[in-house]
Design a protein around this motif. Sequence first.
Motif, short mmCIF file in Angstrom:
data_model
loop_
_atom_site.label_atom_id
_atom_site.label_comp_id
_atom_site.label_asym_id
_atom_site.label_seq_id
_atom_site.Cartn_x
_atom_site.Cartn_y
_atom_site.Cartn_z
N ASN A 1 -3.31 -3.80 -8.55
CA ASN A 1 -3.28 -2.92 -7.39
C ASN A 1 -3.69 -1.53 -7.85
N ASP B 1 5.16 -5.44 -10.65
CA ASP B 1 4.41 -4.36 -11.29
C ASP B 1 4.09 -4.79 -12.71
N ASP C 1 0.81 -1.22 0.00
CA ASP C 1 0.00 0.00 0.00
C ASP C 1 0.85 1.27 0.00
N ASN C 2 2.15 1.12 -0.22
CA ASN C 2 3.07 2.26 -0.37
C ASN C 2 3.06 3.22 0.81
N GLY D 1 -3.10 1.20 -6.40
CA GLY D 1 -2.17 2.22 -5.93
C GLY D 1 -2.13 2.35 -4.43
N ASP D 2 -3.16 1.88 -3.76
CA ASP D 2 -3.22 1.96 -2.32
C ASP D 2 -3.36 0.58 -1.68
N ASP E 1 3.10 0.37 -8.86
CA ASP E 1 2.72 -0.36 -7.65
C ASP E 1 2.74 -1.86 -7.91
#
Length: 178
Positions: free
Chosen positions: A173, A144, A97-98, A175-176, A150
């Motif tokens: 994903n 990715d 989730d970066n 991005g979160d 992501d």
Amino acid sequence: MFNFKFNITIIILVTTVLNAQAQWIENILLSGQNALGGEHRVEAVDIDSDGDNDILISRTNISYFENLGNGEFGDKQLISDSSGISWGTHLRTDDFDNDGDLDILCIHSDKKNLGWLVNDGNQNFTIQNIGTFTNDLHSIGFADLDGDGDLDITSGGRAPAGVSPEDAKWFENQGDGT
């Protein structure tokens, strides 16, 4: 294709090992009645983000041993979410989730569900279900795949003889981590 630097490193390593007769010292984390037996995965990762590698293990649940330094490890810490559901037959770790901490991609102990344990940065985890499968889920990975920066998730299953196998799938994903 291997690059030249990689090939030289391998040759030096083999020569060094052959000449130095490397030795390994066994250290036991769990034994006797405390041993889990049949762990599906053991990984060295910095799950608590303190700069050293802890030991993460999975079987029908996921646990870790905090690295205290100097080859010493703390007591086993069970990782679970508030539901108490047993996640953990296979695992992979990365920051899905970066947010700067390691999360855990895992297969439910029933081998029918794929999920990830979201780390809040203090080793409190919340499960997010990613997908459900008809047959046994057998492998998971990440990369990715769509080039958006992501980590997306790959999965594959297996089935008993005479049953159609589970499709190989990938999950994008957003991005979160969703």
